[in-house]
Scaffold this motif. Structure first.
Motif, PDB file in Angstrom:
ATOM      1  N   PHE A 133       0.794  -1.223   0.000  1.00 62.77           N
ATOM      2  CA  PHE A 133       0.000   0.000   0.000  1.00 62.77           C
ATOM      3  C   PHE A 133       0.830   1.279   0.000  1.00 62.77           C
ATOM      4  CE2 PHE A 133      -2.345  -3.355   2.251  1.00 62.77           C
ATOM      5  CZ  PHE A 133      -3.385  -3.503   1.350  1.00 62.77           C
ATOM      6  N   ILE A 134       2.155   1.150   0.043  1.00 60.78           N
ATOM      7  CA  ILE A 134       3.008   2.334   0.098  1.00 60.78           C
ATOM      8  C   ILE A 134       3.747   2.477  -1.227  1.00 60.78           C
ATOM      9  CG2 ILE A 134       4.968   3.419   1.267  1.00 60.78           C
ATOM     10  CD1 ILE A 134       4.176   1.771   3.763  1.00 60.78           C
ATOM     11  N   PRO A 135       3.521   3.577  -1.944  1.00 54.87           N
ATOM     12  CA  PRO A 135       4.249   3.784  -3.203  1.00 54.87           C
ATOM     13  C   PRO A 135       5.758   3.852  -2.938  1.00 54.87           C
ATOM     14  CG  PRO A 135       2.449   5.356  -2.973  1.00 54.87           C
ATOM     15  CD  PRO A 135       2.581   4.658  -1.658  1.00 54.87           C
ATOM     16  N   GLN A 136       6.535   3.232  -3.835  1.00 55.46           N
ATOM     17  CA  GLN A 136       7.979   3.210  -3.669  1.00 55.46           C
ATOM     18  C   GLN A 136       8.630   3.729  -4.942  1.00 55.46           C
ATOM     19  OE1 GLN A 136       8.845  -0.853  -2.787  1.00 55.46           O
ATOM     20  NE2 GLN A 136       7.749  -0.811  -0.857  1.00 55.46           N
ATOM     21  N   LYS A 137       9.636   4.593  -4.791  1.00 49.50           N
ATOM     22  CA  LYS A 137      10.306   5.113  -5.975  1.00 49.50           C
ATOM     23  C   LYS A 137      11.077   4.016  -6.690  1.00 49.50           C
ATOM     24  CE  LYS A 137      14.470   6.807  -3.703  1.00 49.50           C
ATOM     25  NZ  LYS A 137      15.315   7.936  -3.487  1.00 49.50           N
ATOM     26  N   SER A 138      11.493   2.979  -5.991  1.00 45.70           N
ATOM     27  CA  SER A 138      12.197   1.873  -6.647  1.00 45.70           C
ATOM     28  C   SER A 138      11.290   1.146  -7.632  1.00 45.70           C
ATOM     29  CB  SER A 138      12.746   0.895  -5.613  1.00 45.70           C
ATOM     30  OG  SER A 138      11.683   0.277  -4.894  1.00 45.70           O
ATOM     31  N   ALA A 139       9.985   1.180  -7.385  1.00 46.11           N
ATOM     32  CA  ALA A 139       9.048   0.533  -8.309  1.00 46.11           C
ATOM     33  C   ALA A 139       9.068   1.209  -9.672  1.00 46.11           C
ATOM     34  CB  ALA A 139       7.640   0.557  -7.722  1.00 46.11           C
ATOM     35  N   LEU A 140       9.194   2.523  -9.703  1.00 45.44           N
ATOM     36  CA  LEU A 140       9.256   3.239 -10.966  1.00 45.44           C
ATOM     37  C   LEU A 140      10.523   2.875 -11.737  1.00 45.44           C
ATOM     38  CD1 LEU A 140       7.898   5.257 -12.808  1.00 45.44           C
ATOM     39  CD2 LEU A 140       9.051   7.086 -11.579  1.00 45.44           C
ATOM     40  N   ALA A 141      11.644   2.766 -11.046  1.00 41.60           N
ATOM     41  CA  ALA A 141      12.901   2.384 -11.704  1.00 41.60           C
ATOM     42  C   ALA A 141      12.796   0.966 -12.254  1.00 41.60           C
ATOM     43  CB  ALA A 141      14.059   2.492 -10.720  1.00 41.60           C
ATOM     44  N   LYS A 142      12.191   0.050 -11.496  1.00 40.50           N
ATOM     45  CA  LYS A 142      12.025  -1.322 -11.964  1.00 40.50           C
ATOM     46  C   LYS A 142      11.063  -1.385 -13.140  1.00 40.50           C
ATOM     47  CE  LYS A 142      13.145  -3.396  -7.577  1.00 40.50           C
ATOM     48  NZ  LYS A 142      12.665  -4.094  -6.405  1.00 40.50           N
ATOM     49  N   PHE A 143      10.012  -0.581 -13.096  1.00 42.41           N
ATOM     50  CA  PHE A 143       9.066  -0.522 -14.206  1.00 42.41           C
ATOM     51  C   PHE A 143       9.767  -0.059 -15.475  1.00 42.41           C
ATOM     52  CE2 PHE A 143       5.863   1.738 -16.737  1.00 42.41           C
ATOM     53  CZ  PHE A 143       4.920   0.740 -16.883  1.00 42.41           C
ATOM     54  N   GLU A 144      10.616   0.961 -15.349  1.00 46.46           N
ATOM     55  CA  GLU A 144      11.364   1.460 -16.503  1.00 46.46           C
ATOM     56  C   GLU A 144      12.292   0.380 -17.065  1.00 46.46           C
ATOM     57  OE1 GLU A 144      14.521   4.961 -17.742  1.00 46.46           O
ATOM     58  OE2 GLU A 144      13.713   4.928 -15.719  1.00 46.46           O
ATOM     59  N   LEU A 145      13.008  -0.338 -16.199  1.00 49.32           N
ATOM     60  CA  LEU A 145      13.879  -1.419 -16.658  1.00 49.32           C
ATOM     61  C   LEU A 145      13.081  -2.509 -17.356  1.00 49.32           C
ATOM     62  CD1 LEU A 145      16.323  -1.869 -13.649  1.00 49.32           C
ATOM     63  CD2 LEU A 145      16.946  -1.262 -15.991  1.00 49.32           C
ATOM     64  N   ALA A 146      11.967  -2.894 -16.755  1.00 50.82           N
ATOM     65  CA  ALA A 146      11.145  -3.951 -17.349  1.00 50.82           C
ATOM     66  C   ALA A 146      10.641  -3.550 -18.731  1.00 50.82           C
ATOM     67  CB  ALA A 146       9.970  -4.281 -16.429  1.00 50.82           C
ATOM     68  N   TRP A 147      10.157  -2.324 -18.887  1.00 54.77           N
ATOM     69  CA  TRP A 147       9.662  -1.876 -20.191  1.00 54.77           C
ATOM     70  C   TRP A 147      10.783  -1.719 -21.196  1.00 54.77           C
ATOM     71  CZ3 TRP A 147       5.453  -2.454 -22.640  1.00 54.77           C
ATOM     72  CH2 TRP A 147       4.280  -2.653 -21.929  1.00 54.77           C
ATOM     73  N   HIS A 148      11.971  -1.332 -20.755  1.00 59.73           N
ATOM     74  CA  HIS A 148      13.119  -1.239 -21.655  1.00 59.73           C
ATOM     75  C   HIS A 148      13.427  -2.620 -22.233  1.00 59.73           C
ATOM     76  CE1 HIS A 148      17.045   0.051 -23.173  1.00 59.73           C
ATOM     77  NE2 HIS A 148      17.501  -1.092 -22.692  1.00 59.73           N
ATOM     78  N   GLU A 149      13.488  -3.634 -21.377  1.00 57.90           N
ATOM     79  CA  GLU A 149      13.790  -4.987 -21.850  1.00 57.90           C
ATOM     80  C   GLU A 149      12.636  -5.569 -22.660  1.00 57.90           C
ATOM     81  OE1 GLU A 149      16.716  -6.304 -21.818  1.00 57.90           O
ATOM     82  OE2 GLU A 149      17.518  -4.649 -20.638  1.00 57.90           O
ATOM     83  N   PHE A 150      11.395  -5.342 -22.217  1.00 57.95           N
ATOM     84  CA  PHE A 150      10.234  -5.834 -22.964  1.00 57.95           C
ATOM     85  C   PHE A 150      10.169  -5.172 -24.339  1.00 57.95           C
ATOM     86  CE2 PHE A 150       5.639  -5.730 -23.997  1.00 57.95           C
ATOM     87  CZ  PHE A 150       5.440  -7.096 -24.103  1.00 57.95           C
ATOM     88  N   GLY A 151      10.426  -3.864 -24.388  1.00 57.73           N
ATOM     89  CA  GLY A 151      10.459  -3.160 -25.664  1.00 57.73           C
ATOM     90  C   GLY A 151      11.551  -3.702 -26.569  1.00 57.73           C
ATOM     91  N   GLY A 152      12.704  -4.036 -25.991  1.00 59.54           N
ATOM     92  CA  GLY A 152      13.785  -4.633 -26.774  1.00 59.54           C
ATOM     93  C   GLY A 152      13.391  -5.984 -27.339  1.00 59.54           C
ATOM     94  N   LEU A 153      12.690  -6.794 -26.539  1.00 58.88           N
ATOM     95  CA  LEU A 153      12.216  -8.090 -27.032  1.00 58.88           C
ATOM     96  C   LEU A 153      11.175  -7.913 -28.146  1.00 58.88           C
ATOM     97  CD1 LEU A 153      11.950 -10.111 -23.712  1.00 58.88           C
ATOM     98  CD2 LEU A 153      13.463 -10.611 -25.642  1.00 58.88           C
TER      99      LEU A 153
END
Length: 186
Positions: A158-178
């Protein structure tokens, strides 16, 4: 953090070479200025140095052409040689590769036979890196240098975390690459 004792028996028995992909730099570098390496590059080198005996590898290709001044592959190779001074380790530099495609082309040009390589990169980048190396006809055994799994739990749900945004960016970078690999039919 990954365990210090990892079982690599899932890989082919004929693998005795390793590829380590760079993870970036943070500033222009002079010779032996490891502080210019990004955290990811440093973690990969330290991890590989801790696993070399278990991998029973005879040579390491250090690939990474980013950086102003001294390239990241040069810095990573120097750090690896200092962290693993036991015996002679054949380190091959690929200081021109700006991306994983270029790294795979370099490795392909260096191949003497069809035996495979251990591939050291982050867990985020592993799927795309494996696909790129496979496209170039290079067998790799994945060796993730870090694990970014964070278990769910209360109150973190229930607590927003700034690390989640960084992980989301990494995940989309790799997914976009795939997706790009699929679209380009590489």
């Amino acid at each position: 953090m990954l365990q210090s004792k990892i079982d690599y028996q899932h890989c082919a028995a004929d693998i005795n070479r390793t590829i380590i992909l760079a993870g970036g730099t943070v500033k222009p570098a002079l010779a032996n200025d490891w502080s210019a390496l990004g955290d990811t590059s440093i973690r990969r080198v330290v991890f590989l140095a801790s696993q070399l005996e278990q991998l029973n590898t005879s040579s390491v290709i250090v690939s990474g052409g980013a950086g102003v001044g001294v390239k990241e592959a040069t810095l990573m190779a120097d750090l690896l040689a200092r962290l693993y001074p036991r015996g002679k380790l054949d380190i091959i530099l690929d200081a021109n590769a700006k991306n994983t495609q270029a790294s795979a082309r370099f490795v392909r040009s260096q191949m003497l036979d069809e035996s495979g390589y251990y591939l050291v990169t982050s867990d985020w980048h592993m799927a795309r890196a494996q696909a790129i190396f496979a496209h170039h006809g290079i067998k790799v055994c994945p060796v993730a240098s870090e694990e970014s799994y964070v278990p769910y739990g209360f109150p973190g749900w229930f607590i927003p975390q700034k690390s989640a945004l960084a992980k989301f960016e990494l995940a989309w970078h790799e997914f976009g690459g795939l997706l790009f690999l699929w679209w380009a039919k590489l």
